[in-house]
Motif scaffolding. Structure first.
Motif, mmCIF file in Angstrom:
data_model
loop_
_atom_site.group_PDB
_atom_site.id
_atom_site.type_symbol
_atom_site.label_atom_id
_atom_site.label_comp_id
_atom_site.label_asym_id
_atom_site.label_seq_id
_atom_site.Cartn_x
_atom_site.Cartn_y
_atom_site.Cartn_z
ATOM 1 N N SER A 57 0.842 -1.196 0.000
ATOM 2 C CA SER A 57 0.000 0.000 0.000
ATOM 3 C C SER A 57 0.875 1.242 0.000
ATOM 4 O O SER A 57 1.984 1.235 0.513
ATOM 5 C CB SER A 57 -0.885 0.027 1.249
ATOM 6 N N LEU A 58 0.362 2.292 -0.588
ATOM 7 C CA LEU A 58 1.057 3.567 -0.612
ATOM 8 C C LEU A 58 0.093 4.615 -0.075
ATOM 9 O O LEU A 58 -1.007 4.780 -0.615
ATOM 10 C CB LEU A 58 1.478 3.926 -2.034
ATOM 11 N N VAL A 59 0.483 5.295 0.991
ATOM 12 C CA VAL A 59 -0.356 6.347 1.552
ATOM 13 C C VAL A 59 0.181 7.687 1.074
ATOM 14 O O VAL A 59 1.318 8.052 1.358
ATOM 15 C CB VAL A 59 -0.396 6.300 3.097
ATOM 16 N N VAL A 60 -0.630 8.398 0.300
ATOM 17 C CA VAL A 60 -0.279 9.708 -0.240
ATOM 18 C C VAL A 60 -0.820 10.755 0.725
ATOM 19 O O VAL A 60 -1.990 10.708 1.094
ATOM 20 C CB VAL A 60 -0.895 9.887 -1.644
ATOM 21 N N ALA A 61 0.052 11.685 1.137
ATOM 22 C CA ALA A 61 -0.360 12.684 2.128
ATOM 23 C C ALA A 61 0.085 14.084 1.713
ATOM 24 O O ALA A 61 1.204 14.281 1.242
ATOM 25 C CB ALA A 61 0.241 12.330 3.492
ATOM 26 N N ALA A 62 -0.797 15.043 1.893
ATOM 27 C CA ALA A 62 -0.520 16.446 1.581
ATOM 28 C C ALA A 62 0.504 17.007 2.556
ATOM 29 O O ALA A 62 0.387 16.811 3.764
ATOM 30 C CB ALA A 62 -1.812 17.249 1.649
ATOM 31 N N ALA A 63 1.521 17.716 2.047
ATOM 32 C CA ALA A 63 2.640 18.203 2.864
ATOM 33 C C ALA A 63 2.305 19.425 3.710
ATOM 34 O O ALA A 63 3.013 19.726 4.658
ATOM 35 C CB ALA A 63 3.831 18.526 1.970
ATOM 36 N N GLY A 64 1.256 20.154 3.376
ATOM 37 C CA GLY A 64 0.856 21.329 4.159
ATOM 38 C C GLY A 64 0.882 22.611 3.359
ATOM 39 O O GLY A 64 1.602 22.735 2.360
ATOM 40 N N ASN A 65 0.079 23.573 3.803
ATOM 41 C CA ASN A 65 -0.109 24.865 3.139
ATOM 42 C C ASN A 65 0.459 26.033 3.936
ATOM 43 O O ASN A 65 0.016 27.156 3.779
ATOM 44 C CB ASN A 65 -1.618 25.125 2.948
ATOM 45 N N ARG A 84 6.804 6.647 6.413
ATOM 46 C CA ARG A 84 6.517 5.886 5.200
ATOM 47 C C ARG A 84 5.394 6.484 4.355
ATOM 48 O O ARG A 84 4.963 5.880 3.392
ATOM 49 C CB ARG A 84 6.160 4.446 5.560
ATOM 50 N N PHE A 85 4.917 7.680 4.718
ATOM 51 C CA PHE A 85 3.915 8.325 3.881
ATOM 52 C C PHE A 85 4.601 8.976 2.695
ATOM 53 O O PHE A 85 5.741 9.407 2.780
ATOM 54 C CB PHE A 85 3.127 9.379 4.667
ATOM 55 N N PHE A 86 3.913 9.067 1.575
ATOM 56 C CA PHE A 86 4.421 9.654 0.345
ATOM 57 C C PHE A 86 3.921 11.098 0.329
ATOM 58 O O PHE A 86 2.750 11.354 0.038
ATOM 59 C CB PHE A 86 3.884 8.842 -0.841
ATOM 60 N N SER A 87 4.793 12.059 0.658
ATOM 61 C CA SER A 87 4.376 13.455 0.827
ATOM 62 C C SER A 87 4.330 14.199 -0.503
ATOM 63 O O SER A 87 5.163 13.992 -1.376
ATOM 64 C CB SER A 87 5.312 14.166 1.801
ATOM 65 N N VAL A 88 3.332 15.084 -0.637
ATOM 66 C CA VAL A 88 3.059 15.784 -1.886
ATOM 67 C C VAL A 88 3.059 17.296 -1.677
ATOM 68 O O VAL A 88 2.443 17.801 -0.748
ATOM 69 C CB VAL A 88 1.683 15.370 -2.456
ATOM 70 N N ALA A 89 3.743 18.004 -2.566
ATOM 71 C CA ALA A 89 3.715 19.470 -2.622
ATOM 72 C C ALA A 89 2.798 19.886 -3.769
ATOM 73 O O ALA A 89 2.449 19.072 -4.620
ATOM 74 C CB ALA A 89 5.119 20.029 -2.852
ATOM 75 N N ALA A 90 2.447 21.171 -3.811
ATOM 76 C CA ALA A 90 1.588 21.698 -4.872
ATOM 77 C C ALA A 90 2.403 22.515 -5.865
ATOM 78 O O ALA A 90 3.314 23.244 -5.481
ATOM 79 C CB ALA A 90 0.486 22.569 -4.275
ATOM 80 N N LEU A 91 2.045 22.396 -7.139
ATOM 81 C CA LEU A 91 2.652 23.190 -8.204
ATOM 82 C C LEU A 91 1.617 24.167 -8.742
ATOM 83 O O LEU A 91 0.424 23.861 -8.774
ATOM 84 C CB LEU A 91 3.114 22.283 -9.348
ATOM 85 N N ASP A 92 2.080 25.340 -9.201
ATOM 86 C CA ASP A 92 1.172 26.279 -9.855
ATOM 87 C C ASP A 92 1.098 25.942 -11.342
ATOM 88 O O ASP A 92 1.682 24.959 -11.804
ATOM 89 C CB ASP A 92 1.570 27.734 -9.594
ATOM 90 N N ARG A 93 0.416 26.766 -12.109
ATOM 91 C CA ARG A 93 0.204 26.468 -13.533
ATOM 92 C C ARG A 93 1.500 26.482 -14.353
ATOM 93 O O ARG A 93 1.576 25.868 -15.409
ATOM 94 C CB ARG A 93 -0.815 27.422 -14.126
ATOM 95 N N SER A 94 2.543 27.163 -13.858
ATOM 96 C CA SER A 94 3.831 27.166 -14.569
ATOM 97 C C SER A 94 4.739 26.025 -14.101
ATOM 98 O O SER A 94 5.909 25.984 -14.436
ATOM 99 C CB SER A 94 4.532 28.518 -14.388
ATOM 100 N N LEU A 95 4.169 25.109 -13.312
ATOM 101 C CA LEU A 95 4.882 23.962 -12.737
ATOM 102 C C LEU A 95 6.012 24.395 -11.806
ATOM 103 O O LEU A 95 7.033 23.727 -11.687
ATOM 104 C CB LEU A 95 5.386 23.009 -13.829
#
Length: 189
Positions: A57-65, A84-95
């Motif tokens: 299993s892979l748990v995807v988790a938001a890194a924070g705002n 072991r969580f897979f942390s995610v950042a946000a990109l804007d429209r220009s990546l």
């Protein structure tokens, strides 16, 4: 998963609402934060268990705002900071990493101007890590499905495929990134 622990807000609650002196409020908030990190670390280990249906299993988790680029950045917040969580950042429209997105993450995805259902039922654009994490969960699901269809699912190969499919974004100092990748790759094999 998209939830977080607001250490600053928790400390401010004790100062403003309970009239605690700043050192006491900070100590209480820090103790609560530390306990939350420990809980999320333990929960993040569930995918490593071979029995009980969690293996692979892979748990995807938001890194924070909580960041405010270019003034300052904040490191990944719990629960995404779990080992072991897979942390995610946000990109804007220009990546580019979004100004609010926290650092020290595993991967990034679109998180600015993403259409979402509003409270009133209408559709509106939204900006947050909560918009980015589902993109990664969706891609991970497609990769897992493709691997299962050819009867070649392997948790280490699954995560490696997800990581290698991403293009690098400079989120933190390159030396920290190198160390993070070394540690992460050794703990997932």
């Amino acid at each position: 998963m998209s939830l977080g622990v607001d250490f600053v807000g928790y400390r401010e609650y004790f100062v403003k609402e309970k009239n605690f002196p700043d050192p006491k409020a900070t100590s209480i908030a820090l103790a609560g934060y530390r306990l939350n990190v420990r809980v999320f670390d333990r929960l993040s280990m569930l995918p490593a268990i071979d029995d009980g249906g969690f293996a692979g299993s892979l748990v995807v988790a938001a890194a924070g705002n909580e960041s405010a680029r270019p003034d300052y950045t904040i490191t990944t917040a719990p629960p995404a900071a779990g080992k072991r969580f897979f942390s995610v950042a946000a990109l804007d429209r220009s990546l580019t990493v979004a100004n609010f997105s926290n650092d020290d993450v595993d991967i990034a995805a679109p998180g600015v101007g993403i259409l979402s259902v509003g409270i009133d039922g209408g559709v509106r654009p939204d900006d947050s890590i909560s918009m980015a994490a589902p993109h990664i969960a969706g891609v991970a699901t497609l990769y897992a499905d493709a691997m299962i269809k050819v009867d070649r699912f392997n948790a280490a190969a699954f995560e490696s495929r997800l990581r290698s499919s991403a293009k690098p974004a400079t989120l933190i100092d390159e030396e920290v990134v190198r160390c993070h990748r070394t540690l992460t790759s050794s703990t997932w094999t």
